[in-house]
Write a protein that holds these residues in place. Structure first.
Motif, PDB file in Angstrom:
ATOM      1  N   GLY A  14      90.791  42.618  56.830  1.00  0.00           N
ATOM      2  CA  GLY A  14      91.135  41.350  56.180  1.00  0.00           C
ATOM      3  C   GLY A  14      92.105  40.518  57.014  1.00  0.00           C
ATOM      4  O   GLY A  14      91.920  39.312  57.183  1.00  0.00           O
ATOM      5  N   PHE A  15      93.145  41.169  57.547  1.00  0.00           N
ATOM      6  CA  PHE A  15      94.104  40.451  58.382  1.00  0.00           C
ATOM      7  C   PHE A  15      93.437  39.923  59.656  1.00  0.00           C
ATOM      8  O   PHE A  15      93.674  38.796  60.074  1.00  0.00           O
ATOM      9  CB  PHE A  15      95.288  41.357  58.737  1.00  0.00           C
ATOM     10  CG  PHE A  15      96.422  41.264  57.769  1.00  0.00           C
ATOM     11  CD1 PHE A  15      97.624  40.692  58.148  1.00  0.00           C
ATOM     12  CD2 PHE A  15      96.309  41.742  56.485  1.00  0.00           C
ATOM     13  CE1 PHE A  15      98.678  40.605  57.257  1.00  0.00           C
ATOM     14  CE2 PHE A  15      97.342  41.654  55.581  1.00  0.00           C
ATOM     15  CZ  PHE A  15      98.545  41.085  55.967  1.00  0.00           C
ATOM     16  N   GLY A  70      91.195  37.047  58.741  1.00  0.00           N
ATOM     17  CA  GLY A  70      92.034  35.915  58.339  1.00  0.00           C
ATOM     18  C   GLY A  70      92.642  35.203  59.537  1.00  0.00           C
ATOM     19  O   GLY A  70      92.619  33.972  59.626  1.00  0.00           O
ATOM     20  N   VAL A  78      89.949  33.270  61.422  1.00  0.00           N
ATOM     21  CA  VAL A  78      89.597  32.035  60.712  1.00  0.00           C
ATOM     22  C   VAL A  78      90.664  30.964  60.946  1.00  0.00           C
ATOM     23  O   VAL A  78      90.348  29.799  61.209  1.00  0.00           O
ATOM     24  CB  VAL A  78      89.399  32.319  59.200  1.00  0.00           C
ATOM     25  CG1 VAL A  78      89.355  31.033  58.390  1.00  0.00           C
ATOM     26  CG2 VAL A  78      88.132  33.120  58.986  1.00  0.00           C
ATOM     27  N   ILE A  79      91.921  31.359  60.883  1.00  0.00           N
ATOM     28  CA  ILE A  79      93.001  30.397  61.128  1.00  0.00           C
ATOM     29  C   ILE A  79      92.915  29.848  62.552  1.00  0.00           C
ATOM     30  O   ILE A  79      93.051  28.640  62.780  1.00  0.00           O
ATOM     31  CB  ILE A  79      94.377  31.051  60.862  1.00  0.00           C
ATOM     32  CG1 ILE A  79      94.552  31.308  59.373  1.00  0.00           C
ATOM     33  CG2 ILE A  79      95.505  30.170  61.390  1.00  0.00           C
ATOM     34  CD1 ILE A  79      95.773  32.131  59.030  1.00  0.00           C
TER      35      ILE A  79
END
Length: 154
Positions: free
Chosen positions: A64-65, A68, A71-72
């Motif tokens: 998930g990290f 994430g 994506v950022i």
């Protein structure tokens, strides 16, 4: 008079040195504060990881990290690409306007000298009329159906 000039220059150079010293100290302090802010953000991310790992497990939290942060990073690159293109077109329009203004100013500055020369106003009016005629022509000609207009910024 010389004494006054040297006094003023000494005052200005002293002020400049003091301003440079203050700017250097401020830059160093902002840099140190930035490092501590990054450390704080790192610990907050670590705390979020530990909390989420206890809820969802370490593998799911790592995935998930990772997703994430990717994506950022992608969003930052897309936003940068969009704003860079817009700024580039704005700079090109500004450069074109500046060069046009510079050309008009130069022409107006040379107008009195050219009007007094041997050729008189004919030397000035012939190119000016040609430019006006070309501008009218460019405005009234429609681009070919398959070709976009060269002056179109899109």
């Amino acid at each position: 008079m010389g004494t006054l000039v040297s006094l003023i220059s000494a005052f200005i150079s002293g002020e400049a040195a003091a301003a440079l010293r203050r700017a250097r100290i401020t830059t160093i302090l902002y840099g140190v504060a930035g490092v501590f802010a990054l450390c704080g953000v790192g610990f907050l991310i670590g705390a979020a990881y530990v909390w989420l790992a206890s809820r969802f497990g370490p593998l799911a939290t790592c995935l998930g990290f990772g997703i994430g942060f990717l994506v950022i990073a992608g969003l930052i690159l897309v936003i940068h690409k969009l704003t860079t293109g817009r700024q580039s077109r704005r700079r090109a329009r500004q450069r074109k306007a500046d060069l046009t203004g510079l050309g008009i100013t130069a022409a107006l500055a040379l107008l009195p000298a050219l009007s007094k020369s041997k050729g008189g106003l004919g030397v000035v009016l012939a190119p000016a009329l040609a430019l006006v005629a070309y501008a009218i022509y460019r405005e009234n000609v429609k681009p070919a159906p398959g070709k976009p207009d060269r002056d179109d910024p899109r």
